[in-house]
Design a protein around this motif. Structure first.
Motif, PDB file in Angstrom:
ATOM      1  N   ILE A 106       0.842  -1.203   0.000  1.00  0.00           N
ATOM      2  CA  ILE A 106       0.000   0.000   0.000  1.00  0.00           C
ATOM      3  C   ILE A 106       0.872   1.246   0.000  1.00  0.00           C
ATOM      4  O   ILE A 106       0.596   2.216  -0.727  1.00  0.00           O
ATOM      5  CB  ILE A 106      -0.947  -0.015   1.215  1.00  0.00           C
ATOM      6  N   ALA A 107       1.943   1.239   0.803  1.00  0.00           N
ATOM      7  CA  ALA A 107       2.844   2.395   0.856  1.00  0.00           C
ATOM      8  C   ALA A 107       3.499   2.645  -0.488  1.00  0.00           C
ATOM      9  O   ALA A 107       3.616   3.799  -0.932  1.00  0.00           O
ATOM     10  CB  ALA A 107       3.902   2.172   1.936  1.00  0.00           C
ATOM     11  N   VAL A 108       3.907   1.572  -1.177  1.00  0.00           N
ATOM     12  CA  VAL A 108       4.522   1.727  -2.496  1.00  0.00           C
ATOM     13  C   VAL A 108       3.513   2.297  -3.484  1.00  0.00           C
ATOM     14  O   VAL A 108       3.809   3.224  -4.244  1.00  0.00           O
ATOM     15  CB  VAL A 108       5.071   0.374  -2.991  1.00  0.00           C
ATOM     16  N   GLY A 109       2.293   1.740  -3.497  1.00  0.00           N
ATOM     17  CA  GLY A 109       1.283   2.214  -4.428  1.00  0.00           C
ATOM     18  C   GLY A 109       0.910   3.664  -4.203  1.00  0.00           C
ATOM     19  O   GLY A 109       0.800   4.449  -5.158  1.00  0.00           O
ATOM     20  N   ILE A 110       0.718   4.045  -2.943  1.00  0.00           N
ATOM     21  CA  ILE A 110       0.371   5.444  -2.649  1.00  0.00           C
ATOM     22  C   ILE A 110       1.520   6.377  -3.030  1.00  0.00           C
ATOM     23  O   ILE A 110       1.293   7.466  -3.564  1.00  0.00           O
ATOM     24  CB  ILE A 110       0.003   5.596  -1.164  1.00  0.00           C
ATOM     25  N   SER A 111       2.750   5.961  -2.772  1.00  0.00           N
ATOM     26  CA  SER A 111       3.884   6.821  -3.125  1.00  0.00           C
ATOM     27  C   SER A 111       3.961   7.026  -4.636  1.00  0.00           C
ATOM     28  O   SER A 111       4.262   8.137  -5.106  1.00  0.00           O
ATOM     29  CB  SER A 111       5.188   6.221  -2.601  1.00  0.00           C
ATOM     30  N   LEU A 112       3.677   5.981  -5.430  1.00  0.00           N
ATOM     31  CA  LEU A 112       3.665   6.148  -6.885  1.00  0.00           C
ATOM     32  C   LEU A 112       2.564   7.110  -7.317  1.00  0.00           C
ATOM     33  O   LEU A 112       2.769   7.958  -8.194  1.00  0.00           O
ATOM     34  CB  LEU A 112       3.469   4.786  -7.561  1.00  0.00           C
ATOM     35  N   ALA A 113       1.393   6.985  -6.701  1.00  0.00           N
ATOM     36  CA  ALA A 113       0.298   7.896  -7.026  1.00  0.00           C
ATOM     37  C   ALA A 113       0.656   9.340  -6.670  1.00  0.00           C
ATOM     38  O   ALA A 113       0.344  10.279  -7.423  1.00  0.00           O
ATOM     39  CB  ALA A 113      -0.972   7.466  -6.298  1.00  0.00           C
ATOM     40  N   LEU A 114       1.323   9.531  -5.543  1.00  0.00           N
ATOM     41  CA  LEU A 114       1.698  10.881  -5.137  1.00  0.00           C
ATOM     42  C   LEU A 114       2.794  11.452  -6.036  1.00  0.00           C
ATOM     43  O   LEU A 114       2.833  12.669  -6.288  1.00  0.00           O
ATOM     44  CB  LEU A 114       2.146  10.882  -3.672  1.00  0.00           C
ATOM     45  N   MET A 115       3.698  10.590  -6.527  1.00  0.00           N
ATOM     46  CA  MET A 115       4.691  11.064  -7.487  1.00  0.00           C
ATOM     47  C   MET A 115       4.017  11.584  -8.755  1.00  0.00           C
ATOM     48  O   MET A 115       4.412  12.622  -9.309  1.00  0.00           O
ATOM     49  CB  MET A 115       5.657   9.927  -7.835  1.00  0.00           C
ATOM     50  N   GLU A 116       3.016  10.859  -9.218  1.00  0.00           N
ATOM     51  CA  GLU A 116       2.290  11.315 -10.404  1.00  0.00           C
ATOM     52  C   GLU A 116       1.526  12.607 -10.110  1.00  0.00           C
ATOM     53  O   GLU A 116       1.383  13.462 -10.988  1.00  0.00           O
ATOM     54  CB  GLU A 116       1.325  10.225 -10.870  1.00  0.00           C
ATOM     55  N   THR A 117       1.027  12.742  -8.888  1.00  0.00           N
ATOM     56  CA  THR A 117       0.338  13.978  -8.509  1.00  0.00           C
ATOM     57  C   THR A 117       1.296  15.159  -8.550  1.00  0.00           C
ATOM     58  O   THR A 117       0.947  16.251  -9.030  1.00  0.00           O
ATOM     59  CB  THR A 117      -0.258  13.833  -7.099  1.00  0.00           C
ATOM     60  N   LEU A 118       2.503  14.964  -8.032  1.00  0.00           N
ATOM     61  CA  LEU A 118       3.495  16.050  -8.062  1.00  0.00           C
ATOM     62  C   LEU A 118       3.906  16.384  -9.486  1.00  0.00           C
ATOM     63  O   LEU A 118       4.230  17.540  -9.795  1.00  0.00           O
ATOM     64  CB  LEU A 118       4.726  15.645  -7.245  1.00  0.00           C
ATOM     65  N   LEU A 178       8.994  12.825   0.538  1.00  0.00           N
ATOM     66  CA  LEU A 178       7.967  11.826   0.233  1.00  0.00           C
ATOM     67  C   LEU A 178       8.582  10.433   0.112  1.00  0.00           C
ATOM     68  O   LEU A 178       8.042   9.454   0.638  1.00  0.00           O
ATOM     69  CB  LEU A 178       7.258  12.213  -1.069  1.00  0.00           C
ATOM     70  N   VAL A 179       9.723  10.344  -0.569  1.00  0.00           N
ATOM     71  CA  VAL A 179      10.404   9.052  -0.688  1.00  0.00           C
ATOM     72  C   VAL A 179      10.862   8.563   0.676  1.00  0.00           C
ATOM     73  O   VAL A 179      10.722   7.373   1.016  1.00  0.00           O
ATOM     74  CB  VAL A 179      11.595   9.168  -1.663  1.00  0.00           C
ATOM     75  N   ALA A 180      11.411   9.476   1.489  1.00  0.00           N
ATOM     76  CA  ALA A 180      11.851   9.087   2.832  1.00  0.00           C
ATOM     77  C   ALA A 180      10.674   8.624   3.692  1.00  0.00           C
ATOM     78  O   ALA A 180      10.794   7.659   4.461  1.00  0.00           O
ATOM     79  CB  ALA A 180      12.567  10.260   3.498  1.00  0.00           C
ATOM     80  N   LEU A 181       9.521   9.286   3.540  1.00  0.00           N
ATOM     81  CA  LEU A 181       8.331   8.893   4.298  1.00  0.00           C
ATOM     82  C   LEU A 181       7.862   7.507   3.885  1.00  0.00           C
ATOM     83  O   LEU A 181       7.461   6.693   4.731  1.00  0.00           O
ATOM     84  CB  LEU A 181       7.223   9.919   4.078  1.00  0.00           C
ATOM     85  N   GLU A 182       7.917   7.231   2.580  1.00  0.00           N
ATOM     86  CA  GLU A 182       7.510   5.901   2.101  1.00  0.00           C
ATOM     87  C   GLU A 182       8.443   4.818   2.639  1.00  0.00           C
ATOM     88  O   GLU A 182       7.998   3.748   3.067  1.00  0.00           O
ATOM     89  CB  GLU A 182       7.504   5.903   0.569  1.00  0.00           C
ATOM     90  N   ARG A 183       9.749   5.091   2.653  1.00  0.00           N
ATOM     91  CA  ARG A 183      10.696   4.114   3.218  1.00  0.00           C
ATOM     92  C   ARG A 183      10.472   3.944   4.718  1.00  0.00           C
ATOM     93  O   ARG A 183      10.543   2.829   5.241  1.00  0.00           O
ATOM     94  CB  ARG A 183      12.132   4.586   2.957  1.00  0.00           C
ATOM     95  N   TRP A 184      10.193   5.042   5.408  1.00  0.00           N
ATOM     96  CA  TRP A 184       9.948   4.956   6.848  1.00  0.00           C
ATOM     97  C   TRP A 184       8.698   4.145   7.146  1.00  0.00           C
ATOM     98  O   TRP A 184       8.653   3.366   8.094  1.00  0.00           O
ATOM     99  CB  TRP A 184       9.815   6.367   7.420  1.00  0.00           C
ATOM    100  N   ALA A 185       7.668   4.307   6.315  1.00  0.00           N
ATOM    101  CA  ALA A 185       6.423   3.572   6.533  1.00  0.00           C
ATOM    102  C   ALA A 185       6.617   2.075   6.360  1.00  0.00           C
ATOM    103  O   ALA A 185       5.867   1.275   6.919  1.00  0.00           O
ATOM    104  CB  ALA A 185       5.345   4.075   5.571  1.00  0.00           C
ATOM    105  N   ARG A 186       7.639   1.672   5.597  1.00  0.00           N
ATOM    106  CA  ARG A 186       7.865   0.245   5.358  1.00  0.00           C
ATOM    107  C   ARG A 186       9.064  -0.302   6.139  1.00  0.00           C
ATOM    108  O   ARG A 186       9.524  -1.403   5.869  1.00  0.00           O
ATOM    109  CB  ARG A 186       8.137   0.000   3.871  1.00  0.00           C
ATOM    110  N   ARG A 187       9.557   0.469   7.109  1.00  0.00           N
ATOM    111  CA  ARG A 187      10.838   0.124   7.721  1.00  0.00           C
ATOM    112  C   ARG A 187      10.826  -1.235   8.421  1.00  0.00           C
ATOM    113  O   ARG A 187      11.820  -1.941   8.441  1.00  0.00           O
ATOM    114  CB  ARG A 187      11.264   1.227   8.695  1.00  0.00           C
ATOM    115  N   ARG A 188       9.721  -1.617   9.034  1.00  0.00           N
ATOM    116  CA  ARG A 188       9.662  -2.896   9.734  1.00  0.00           C
ATOM    117  C   ARG A 188       8.594  -3.821   9.171  1.00  0.00           C
ATOM    118  O   ARG A 188       8.248  -4.812   9.803  1.00  0.00           O
ATOM    119  CB  ARG A 188       9.367  -2.662  11.220  1.00  0.00           C
ATOM    120  N   GLN A 189       8.071  -3.482   8.015  1.00  0.00           N
ATOM    121  CA  GLN A 189       6.965  -4.252   7.466  1.00  0.00           C
ATOM    122  C   GLN A 189       7.503  -5.327   6.535  1.00  0.00           C
ATOM    123  O   GLN A 189       7.732  -5.100   5.364  1.00  0.00           O
ATOM    124  CB  GLN A 189       6.010  -3.321   6.710  1.00  0.00           C
ATOM    125  N   ASN A 190       7.728  -6.501   7.080  1.00  0.00           N
ATOM    126  CA  ASN A 190       8.106  -7.636   6.255  1.00  0.00           C
ATOM    127  C   ASN A 190       7.667  -8.917   6.946  1.00  0.00           C
ATOM    128  O   ASN A 190       7.432  -8.946   8.149  1.00  0.00           O
ATOM    129  CB  ASN A 190       9.622  -7.657   5.975  1.00  0.00           C
TER     130      ASN A 190
END
Length: 534
Positions: free
Chosen positions: A187-199, A244-256
């Motif tokens: 979800i974090a990856v998908g939202i970050s891609l959508a936000l990149m397109e928004t920017l 935004l990229v740093a936030l996306e990485r932070w959101a996935r930091r322990r998600q595995n």
């Protein structure tokens, strides 16, 4: 060496942007801080927050419905939910501006049903607003979240859901407590891609009256001829991208998580009763209908009326040829650079080559307006230097070699979409056993011969898929095309932008329809991949 040169080439626009921003007049930055940046930054943050929230809800909800439940037409809706990817945000905004016009057909029918005679008596809220912009962009960009989240739901082991069911969880409870937490990285990856397109967007935001940082860059450069001020705004936007990229990485930091060594059994969709099944079908049909069907029907109707009235304009044919030629050139250069970077990373597996690969991919995270400004300065220096040498040798002037020929635009396309090329080619190379490389080397094959006789032939499907994706993205790219195109050079995207900015929507319908039809190609590829993953 070639991979290092490409990495430096990818860093060149960012370095040039920083130089332009630092070398501007001292009085520009205080003016921007007082009059431009506060409003533009606030609008951009509001837009990002709204689009991120709505795309997450739509994409994640649709992905769970088509994965976990069986309802009428579910198989068709799995690929139909990808269709909005074929329509750029600025085309959907352009379509809805005319569809929802106060004196248009849609509002006219509503007023007739309700018994009103005039738009002064009743009219819907104006789509030219922040909420309208958020809704339009979310209806187009939610497939980024849908694709990544659905892939995660499909690969989750069915026993995880079944264990939660035996502990008393409903299907919705299993979704909320098990499936959703496990899908957070996707979800974090998908939202970050959508936000990149928004920017990166400039057309939809400007059409709908939202002055974002991207729109401010274009306005500062084109309308006020202030390149230094545009560079400083672009640098502010680049800082936002990094955050935004740093936030996306932070959101996935322990998600595995890890599955068992055995192949996991996939979740079997739960058969819904007819009533609930129809409700599920209605739920997943809404984003497809408003994100693709209505705009596409509008474009077909407008284009047909226009062709019946005056036929196909020679200008459209010329612009189509321009679009195909410039997009093909950008695709070829992006594929060449991606091939070099991917092959270097395969030949020499070291931290240095991996660093070159990561640097080469930075262009995809940089909005087109920022990239255009970064490319403009070194390209202009080269053109001036070449013209000086030409004048000294011949006594005449050569003009703008790179800017005037469209080469600068091709460079921008290649930098922006090199990540697609490199990623696609690397995925193709990963399917080739390294033992073939070793066997070729023992037989005396050089690296170039290995590339030509082994890697390219065995990866041609992945290369072709990457080429299609890049070509379509080049056709749809608006910000960089607007800023770097040669004089009197129009593409389908810039033609659409110009007509919509003037309010002559019917004149742009054919160009918009052509872009959408070509945009169906990657959607067909993605839907085929989705079916082959079963």
């Amino acid at each position: 060496m070639a991979a290092a040169a490409i990495a430096l080439f990818a860093l060149m626009p960012i370095a040039a942007l920083a130089w332009l921003a630092a070398s501007g007049p001292d009085n520009v930055w205080p003016h921007l801080m007082a009059n431009v940046l506060p409003r533009a930054t606030w609008n951009t943050l509001l837009l990002l927050g709204g689009v991120g929230t709505l795309t997450g809800l739509i994409g994640c909800g649709a992905a769970w419905l088509v994965t976990a439940y069986d309802f009428p037409l579910r198989r068709h809706m799995e690929w139909a939910l990808l269709l909005p990817l074929a329509v750029p945000t600025y085309i959907v905004a352009y379509a809805y501006l005319d569809i929802l016009h106060p004196v248009g057909l849609f509002q006219g029918v509503i007023r007739t049903v309700l018994g009103y005679d005039s738009p002064r008596d009743f009219r819907l809220p104006d789509i030219r607003s922040m909420s309208g912009c958020i809704l339009v962009m979310s209806l187009v960009l939610y497939p980024y979240v849908y694709i990544t989240t659905r892939a995660m739901f499909m690969t989750q082991a069915a026993n995880l859901i079944e264990i939660s069911r035996t502990l008393g969880c409903s299907y919705f409870g299993a979704f909320r407590r098990v499936a959703l937490p496990l899908a957070r990285p996707a979800i974090a990856v998908g939202i970050s891609l959508a936000l990149m397109e928004t920017l990166n967007d400039i057309g939809a935001s400007e059409f709908l009256g939202i002055r974002t940082l991207t729109v401010s860059i274009y306005s500062q450069w084109v309308n006020r001829t202030d390149l230094a001020g545009a560079s400083q705004i672009a640098l502010s936007l680049l800082v936002l991208v990094v955050l935004l990229v740093a936030l996306e990485r932070w959101a996935r930091r322990r998600q595995n998580y890890a599955l068992s060594a055995q192949r996991p059994r996939r979740l079997q969709p739960l058969k819904l009763p007819l009533g609930r099944g129809l409700l599920a079908l209605l739920a997943v049909s809404v984003p497809v209908t408003f994100g693709f069907v209505f705009p596409a029907l509008y474009l077909v109707s407008s284009a047909w009326r226009r062709i019946e009235f005056i036929g196909i304009s020679p200008a459209i044919i010329r612009e189509t040829i321009n679009t195909v030629v410039i997009s093909a050139a950008g695709t070829a250069l992006a594929l060449l650079c991606g091939l070099i970077v991917a092959f270097a990373a395969r030949l020499i597996s070291s931290r240095l080559t991996q660093s070159f690969t990561r640097i080469a991919l930075v262009g995809y995270a940089v909005p087109g307006t920022v990239l255009a400004i970064g490319i403009l300065y070194p390209v202009t220096l080269f053109d001036r230097g070449f013209d000086t040498v030409w004048h000294a040798a011949t006594g005449g002037t050569f003009g703008l070699l790179l800017l005037g020929s469209g080469t600068a635009l091709v460079l921008a396309y290649s930098l922006r979409f090199m990540a697609i090329s490199t990623g696609g080619i690397e995925s193709g190379f990963s399917r080739i056993p390294t033992s073939l490389d070793g066997a070729a080397r023992t037989l005396g094959a050089s690296p170039m011969r290995m590339l030509g006789t082994i890697h390219i032939p065995l990866s041609r499907t992945a290369i072709a898929a990457a080429a299609i994706l890049i070509f379509v993205d080049c056709m749809k790219e608006l910000p960089a095309t607007l800023l770097l195109r040669p004089l009197n050079f129009e593409t389908l995207a810039t033609h659409l932008y110009g007509e919509a900015a003037r309010g002559t929507y019917e004149d742009a319908s054919i160009a918009a329809l052509l872009i959408v039809l070509v945009g169906m190609l990657p959607v067909a590829i993605l839907s085929r991949i989705g079916r082959s993953d079963r």
